[in-house]
Motif scaffolding. Structure first.
Motif, short mmCIF file in Angstrom:
data_model
loop_
_atom_site.label_atom_id
_atom_site.label_comp_id
_atom_site.label_asym_id
_atom_site.label_seq_id
_atom_site.Cartn_x
_atom_site.Cartn_y
_atom_site.Cartn_z
N SER A 274 0.88 -1.26 -0.04
CA SER A 274 0.06 -0.02 -0.01
C SER A 274 0.96 1.21 -0.02
O SER A 274 1.92 1.26 0.44
CB SER A 274 -1.01 0.02 1.27
N CYS A 275 0.28 2.26 -0.50
CA CYS A 275 1.21 3.61 -0.58
C CYS A 275 0.80 4.40 0.66
O CYS A 275 -0.25 4.03 1.36
CB CYS A 275 0.76 4.43 -1.86
N PRO A 276 1.88 5.21 0.98
CA PRO A 276 1.66 5.92 1.99
C PRO A 276 0.54 6.96 2.19
O PRO A 276 0.02 7.35 3.15
CB PRO A 276 2.93 6.99 2.43
N SER A 277 0.11 7.07 0.96
CA SER A 277 -0.98 8.21 0.49
C SER A 277 -0.52 9.74 0.73
O SER A 277 0.48 10.09 1.40
CB SER A 277 -2.32 8.05 1.65
N CYS A 278 -1.30 10.48 -0.26
CA CYS A 278 -0.75 11.96 -0.21
C CYS A 278 -2.23 12.67 -0.62
O CYS A 278 -3.34 12.22 -0.99
CB CYS A 278 0.28 12.27 -0.93
N ALA A 279 -1.92 13.91 -0.99
CA ALA A 279 -3.31 14.86 -1.43
C ALA A 279 -3.80 14.22 -2.67
O ALA A 279 -4.86 14.24 -3.09
CB ALA A 279 -2.70 16.07 -1.84
N ARG A 280 -3.05 13.38 -3.55
CA ARG A 280 -3.78 12.68 -4.82
C ARG A 280 -4.59 11.44 -4.25
O ARG A 280 -5.15 10.90 -5.28
CB ARG A 280 -2.38 12.42 -5.70
N GLN A 281 -4.82 11.17 -3.19
CA GLN A 281 -5.63 10.00 -3.15
C GLN A 281 -6.85 9.94 -3.46
O GLN A 281 -7.35 10.99 -3.14
CB GLN A 281 -5.24 9.35 -1.58
N GLY A 282 -7.56 8.87 -4.04
CA GLY A 282 -8.86 8.97 -4.41
C GLY A 282 -9.60 8.29 -3.14
O GLY A 282 -10.99 8.20 -3.60
N ILE A 307 -3.15 -2.01 -2.66
CA ILE A 307 -3.95 -0.98 -2.50
C ILE A 307 -3.47 0.21 -2.35
O ILE A 307 -2.37 1.09 -1.57
CB ILE A 307 -4.46 -1.05 -0.78
N ILE A 308 -3.56 0.98 -3.65
CA ILE A 308 -2.97 2.31 -3.88
C ILE A 308 -3.91 3.42 -4.12
O ILE A 308 -4.84 3.46 -4.70
CB ILE A 308 -2.10 2.05 -5.26
N GLY A 309 -3.22 4.58 -3.56
CA GLY A 309 -4.39 5.77 -3.78
C GLY A 309 -4.73 6.28 -4.84
O GLY A 309 -5.78 6.99 -5.15
N CYS A 310 -3.81 6.44 -5.90
CA CYS A 310 -4.22 7.05 -7.20
C CYS A 310 -3.26 6.11 -8.53
O CYS A 310 -2.59 5.13 -8.07
CB CYS A 310 -3.51 8.27 -7.21
N VAL A 311 -3.42 6.84 -9.51
CA VAL A 311 -3.07 6.02 -10.92
C VAL A 311 -1.33 6.29 -10.81
O VAL A 311 -0.91 5.60 -11.64
CB VAL A 311 -3.74 6.66 -12.08
N VAL A 312 -0.72 7.18 -10.16
CA VAL A 312 0.59 7.32 -10.00
C VAL A 312 1.39 5.97 -10.23
O VAL A 312 2.15 5.58 -10.87
CB VAL A 312 1.00 8.41 -9.12
N ASN A 313 0.94 5.11 -9.01
CA ASN A 313 1.52 4.06 -8.74
C ASN A 313 0.75 2.42 -8.86
O ASN A 313 1.03 1.46 -8.90
CB ASN A 313 2.29 3.97 -7.51
N GLY A 314 -0.77 2.97 -8.76
CA GLY A 314 -1.75 1.84 -8.70
C GLY A 314 -1.51 0.99 -9.77
O GLY A 314 -1.33 -0.29 -9.56
S1 SF4 Z 1 0.33 6.34 -5.26
FE1 SF4 Z 1 -1.10 8.23 -5.39
S2 SF4 Z 1 -2.03 8.58 -3.49
FE2 SF4 Z 1 -0.35 7.37 -3.21
S3 SF4 Z 1 1.25 8.38 -2.40
FE3 SF4 Z 1 1.82 8.01 -4.34
S4 SF4 Z 1 0.74 9.75 -5.43
FE4 SF4 Z 1 0.09 9.68 -3.38
#
Ligand code: SF4
Length: 373
Positions: A274-282, A307-314
């Motif tokens: 899982s990603c640490p999450s940031c402002a981009r998380q959906g 479980i990844i917050g957005c399409v950057v790494n998902g």
């Molecule tokens: S995958 Fe998206 S939401 Fe998760 S940390 Fe990276 S940029 Fe932020």
């Protein structure tokens, strides 16, 4: 060697050790690295101790150790062994009678230092009891309780003193024709422990029990153990491990497995990426992962979930996992199955849905494994 030998930079070459049995669990050789923990109840509290052993076993412990400080504990041990789903190691210090009683009570292994239990006659009696009851022995050298003559010789606890102590205990067992033993050389200092373990790994082919003793609380102890045990395991040293934490034994088991999983040495349950999450998380990544960790505790099948917050790494992470979810816009995200985008799912239903998908995949993997056997 790990299962990933197609990628040589992931290979771990395990030190070749003899194999011994701790009850029905093989330790050493090419056996899976066994995970251990220790109960912290009063051993005379039979019901409480059995409950703790069962919880540890349920969390994945292969072997559980129990202190046997007095005769009443030896008696309780017999009942505990009868109810335990895993082999029990009896922890004995100094009292040779406790060693004999524990072997008679059905302990699968005695953690005892033969040099510290009295004269030759007593040592022979304990070894005979172990032999008569199919009980193995763990020699447990500890930097904090080294023999006086070694402290005098070396001035302080050091790797050489710990190795020498270990070899002295080994010699006593071998002189009595006892070979079903493993050894640990623990210290609370990561550097001292690692150096002692490297020394003993070169000096004997006995299976090695790894541990950083008195490592600390859940967070600090986990980090210390991950560094100390992680380095040794990476070098190929270690046939069974115990993470010592001032925490619930179940936590020790979980941390032990996570260390082995991180190195690809053992696999159990869902590995969540899982990603640490940031402002981009959906969606709320942190809360979702916390919830999923709890909801997926019952899965024992080795598998992966991203479980990844957005399409950057998902999408990239989902490519390499069995099930994946990547946050998108407008309150929904994409579910990935076997690396491929499968269908959209709304954020408010995704936890239940992911649990279902993981359970389905686990059943599929189990069935495929059964068919292949
Ligand atoms: S995958 Fe998206 S939401 Fe998760 S940390 Fe990276 S940029 Fe932020």
């Amino acid at each position: 060697m790990s299962l990933n030998h197609v990628r040589p930079w992931r290979d771990i070459y395990r030190r070749k050790s003899r194999q011994i049995m701790v009850g029905n669990v093989p330790v050493g050789g090419d056996a899976p690295i066994a995970v251990q923990t220790m109960t912290n109840t009063l051993t005379t509290d039979v019901a409480g101790t059995i409950a703790q052993v069962q919880a540890a076993a349920e969390a994945g412990a292969d072997i559980v150790r129990i202190s046997v400080p007095d005769e009443a504990s030896s008696k309780a041990l017999k009942e505990i062994v009868r109810e335990s789903p895993v082999p029990i190691v009896a922890d004995i210090h100094f009292h040779y009678r406790r060693g004999i009683e524990a072997a008679e009570a059905g302990a699968a292994c005695l953690r005892i230092n033969p040099g510290n239990i009295g004269d030759e006659k007593r040592v022979k009696e304990v070894i005979k009891a172990a032999q008569d009851h199919n009980c193995s022995i763990r020699i447990g050298v500890n930097a904090g309780s080294l023999e006086k003559h070694l402290l005098e010789k070396y001035g302080e606890p050091c790797p050489e003193a710990m190795v020498e102590s270990g070899l002295e205990h080994i010699r006593i067992l071998q002189d009595n024709d006892f070979h079903e033993f493993k050894i640990s050389v623990k210290a609370s200092d990561v550097f001292l422990s690692a150096a002692a373990y490297q020394g003993i790994a070169e000096a004997t082919d006995a299976p090695i029990h790894l541990g950083i003793t008195e490592a600390g609380g859940l967070v600090s102890g986990t980090i210390k153990s991950a560094i100390g045990l992680g380095n040794l395991l990476w070098m190929g040293i270690g046939d069974t491990i115990r993470v010592s934490l001032s925490a619930d034994p179940v936590e020790e088991v979980k941390v032990g497995f996570e260390i082995l999983k991180s190195l690809g040495l053992r696999h159990r349950g869902v590995n969540i990426i899982s990603c640490p999450s940031c402002a981009r998380q959906g969606f709320n990544v942190i809360k979702t992962v916390e919830e999923l960790e709890k909801r997926l505790e019952h899965i024992k099948t080795p598998m992966s979930l991203s479980i990844i917050g957005c399409v950057v790494n998902g999408p990239g992470e989902a490519l390499m996992t069995d099930v994946g979810f990547t946050g998108g816009g407008a309150g929904s995200g994409m579910v990935y199955l076997a690396g491929k985008a499968s269908h959209k799912m709304s954020n408010d239903q995704m936890i239940d849905h992911i649990v279902e998908e993981v359970e389905k995949k686990a059943a599929e993997l189990d069935a495929a494994k059964e068919a292949a056997e």
